[in-house]
Design a protein around this motif. Sequence first.
Motif, PDB file in Angstrom:
ATOM      1  N   THR A   1      41.398  36.874  28.818  1.00  0.00           N
ATOM      2  CA  THR A   1      41.642  37.299  27.381  1.00  0.00           C
ATOM      3  C   THR A   1      41.044  36.140  26.597  1.00  0.00           C
ATOM      4  OG1 THR A   1      43.812  35.990  27.329  1.00  0.00           O
ATOM      5  CG2 THR A   1      43.727  38.485  28.066  1.00  0.00           C
ATOM      6  N   ASP A   2      40.997  34.989  27.046  1.00  0.00           N
ATOM      7  CA  ASP A   2      40.639  33.814  25.993  1.00  0.00           C
ATOM      8  C   ASP A   2      39.048  33.114  26.378  1.00  0.00           C
ATOM      9  OD1 ASP A   2      42.997  34.106  24.790  1.00  0.00           O
ATOM     10  OD2 ASP A   2      44.138  33.132  26.152  1.00  0.00           O
ATOM     11  N   TYR A   3      38.541  33.463  27.586  1.00  0.00           N
ATOM     12  CA  TYR A   3      37.158  32.824  27.640  1.00  0.00           C
ATOM     13  C   TYR A   3      36.325  33.295  26.794  1.00  0.00           C
ATOM     14  CZ  TYR A   3      33.253  31.271  30.454  1.00  0.00           C
ATOM     15  OH  TYR A   3      32.137  30.798  30.868  1.00  0.00           O
ATOM     16  N   VAL A   4      35.230  32.484  26.661  1.00  0.00           N
ATOM     17  CA  VAL A   4      34.293  32.818  25.574  1.00  0.00           C
ATOM     18  C   VAL A   4      33.850  33.799  25.453  1.00  0.00           C
ATOM     19  CG1 VAL A   4      32.254  31.530  26.740  1.00  0.00           C
ATOM     20  CG2 VAL A   4      32.259  31.591  24.353  1.00  0.00           C
ATOM     21  N   GLU A   5      33.408  34.564  26.695  1.00  0.00           N
ATOM     22  CA  GLU A   5      32.938  35.854  26.929  1.00  0.00           C
ATOM     23  C   GLU A   5      33.820  36.348  27.991  1.00  0.00           C
ATOM     24  OE1 GLU A   5      28.873  34.737  27.384  1.00  0.00           O
ATOM     25  OE2 GLU A   5      29.207  34.387  29.948  1.00  0.00           O
ATOM     26  N   GLU A   6      33.155  37.870  28.221  1.00  0.00           N
ATOM     27  CA  GLU A   6      34.143  38.609  29.189  1.00  0.00           C
ATOM     28  C   GLU A   6      33.220  38.268  30.458  1.00  0.00           C
ATOM     29  OE1 GLU A   6      35.152  43.317  30.521  1.00  0.00           O
ATOM     30  OE2 GLU A   6      34.089  42.817  28.734  1.00  0.00           O
ATOM     31  N   PRO A   7      34.422  37.647  31.424  1.00  0.00           N
ATOM     32  CA  PRO A   7      33.900  37.112  32.601  1.00  0.00           C
ATOM     33  C   PRO A   7      33.513  38.265  33.802  1.00  0.00           C
ATOM     34  CG  PRO A   7      36.323  37.055  32.684  1.00  0.00           C
ATOM     35  CD  PRO A   7      35.763  37.583  31.383  1.00  0.00           C
ATOM     36  N   ASN A   8      32.607  37.847  34.649  1.00  0.00           N
ATOM     37  CA  ASN A   8      32.147  38.734  35.871  1.00  0.00           C
ATOM     38  C   ASN A   8      33.317  38.622  36.727  1.00  0.00           C
ATOM     39  OD1 ASN A   8      31.162  39.991  38.275  1.00  0.00           O
ATOM     40  ND2 ASN A   8      29.124  39.354  37.690  1.00  0.00           N
ATOM     41  N   ILE A   9      34.038  39.677  36.823  1.00  0.00           N
ATOM     42  CA  ILE A   9      35.291  39.590  37.416  1.00  0.00           C
ATOM     43  C   ILE A   9      34.986  39.493  38.991  1.00  0.00           C
ATOM     44  CG2 ILE A   9      35.877  41.942  37.870  1.00  0.00           C
ATOM     45  CD1 ILE A   9      38.411  39.355  36.890  1.00  0.00           C
ATOM     46  N   ASN A  10      33.982  39.953  39.626  1.00  0.00           N
ATOM     47  CA  ASN A  10      33.456  39.929  40.857  1.00  0.00           C
ATOM     48  C   ASN A  10      33.194  38.557  41.320  1.00  0.00           C
ATOM     49  OD1 ASN A  10      34.173  42.818  41.921  1.00  0.00           O
ATOM     50  ND2 ASN A  10      31.898  43.126  40.919  1.00  0.00           N
ATOM     51  N   ALA A  11      32.635  37.773  40.356  1.00  0.00           N
ATOM     52  CA  ALA A  11      32.124  36.582  40.807  1.00  0.00           C
ATOM     53  C   ALA A  11      33.216  35.588  40.710  1.00  0.00           C
ATOM     54  CB  ALA A  11      31.144  36.140  39.793  1.00  0.00           C
ATOM     55  N   VAL A  12      34.254  35.813  39.505  1.00  0.00           N
ATOM     56  CA  VAL A  12      35.577  34.799  39.448  1.00  0.00           C
ATOM     57  C   VAL A  12      36.471  35.158  40.907  1.00  0.00           C
ATOM     58  CG1 VAL A  12      37.576  34.768  38.093  1.00  0.00           C
ATOM     59  CG2 VAL A  12      35.386  35.132  36.937  1.00  0.00           C
ATOM     60  N   THR A  13      36.609  36.550  41.214  1.00  0.00           N
ATOM     61  CA  THR A  13      37.207  36.821  42.557  1.00  0.00           C
ATOM     62  C   THR A  13      36.450  36.016  43.770  1.00  0.00           C
ATOM     63  OG1 THR A  13      37.902  38.855  41.406  1.00  0.00           O
ATOM     64  CG2 THR A  13      38.131  38.481  43.997  1.00  0.00           C
TER      65      THR A  13
END
Length: 411
Positions: free
Chosen positions: A55-67
């Motif tokens: 919700t607060d990161y500068v841009e919408e993250p790549n959820i797969n990469a984060v996982t």
Amino acid sequence: MPKISKILLLAVSVVLVVTVFLGVNSNPVSAASEPQDGAYRQINVYSEVLRHIQTDYVEEPNINAVTNGALRGLLESLDADSSYLTPDDYKAFKEDKGGKAQVGINVSKRFGYATVVSVVPGSPADKANLTDGDIIEAIGPQDTRDISLAMIQLLLEGQPGSELTVSVVRPRKAAPDKIVMTRVSTPPPPVAETMYENSSILYLKPGVLDHDHVQQIEAKLKAMPKAGNKKILLDLRDVAAGDMPEATRLANFFLKDGTIAMLEGQKVAKQTFTAEASKAINPTAPVVVLVNRGTAGPAELVAAALLDNKRADLVGEKTFGEGAQQKTFELPDGAALILSIAKYESPSGKKLQDDGVTPGVLVASNTEEAVAEEDTATPSEKQQQTPLQKPAVTVDEQLTKALDLLKSKAA
């Protein structure tokens, strides 16, 4: 996919790994131990962190990469040999049959990056002046921080004649060196043998501790009386590959009794490997073992066994520190964990993975001494220095010290 679903996906992934790691699939949650309770409390922290990322990161993250990054970091925080493999990684891992061409380096992970454990003499890596402790920042375009150890090892392999490009961090250089090597298919050389002091000292240098090479050592030890050999110098410097059972067998050649090693894990019952008199070949001849920072795994087991049983003097540098048994756990989504489930211990109880082996007689390698000498240069002198090259020396101080020790021992 809605944001809340993405958050739940990552949270469930973390829960899945924690569940497998703790083994709670076979125990009710209500019966979880205190460490398990602590792990589950952390899931609330993970969820809060994920919520802020989403919700607060500068841009919408790549959820797969984060996982993938979160799971990889979770495993690598345990030790260098534990890895998380994505479904694609695990598919490639299972399809790999080995036997491909290589450049002659053994690697592990240290400080998050791939690190050179040892270099095979005469290999493309040796000719490119790679040495123990060099950090491989990238393989091709891929940063090794973002790759599991299992996949790093796959990336280093390839077809004979293919090129491998690595970025190597060297001492005193701000920018990594880009090195291009050609992969070759070269079988490990036979055990090197040299005679010193009118053949009274038998010098043996294996490149790997597998069945064939341990067999070669066995034959040479049995031939000692006929050759007039009275003492043994076993050179385990830069020996990092091989098999633990073969290392145990090699140590037994020099021991008629006593503990060789132990293996134990949270769910692996303690095993003690004991020397058998019937398997000893020469349990009385004076022995000196050479070790260095490239001595790892099976070679460390041999060195520790002979040191702790007061069977041999060790000369050189503290060893690398490898010695864990891994198991692969397949996950429902096609991914997998490679998890260290037990660690080898020396007869005195030191874990090889954690402590390495420290020789009684410390002698720095020629390369290490050359680095120390260069570090005394002024900043202006350092700017004019050429990239680090392996020193062209003819005196092996470690070998000289080992021979001097053997010469002083009564046969």
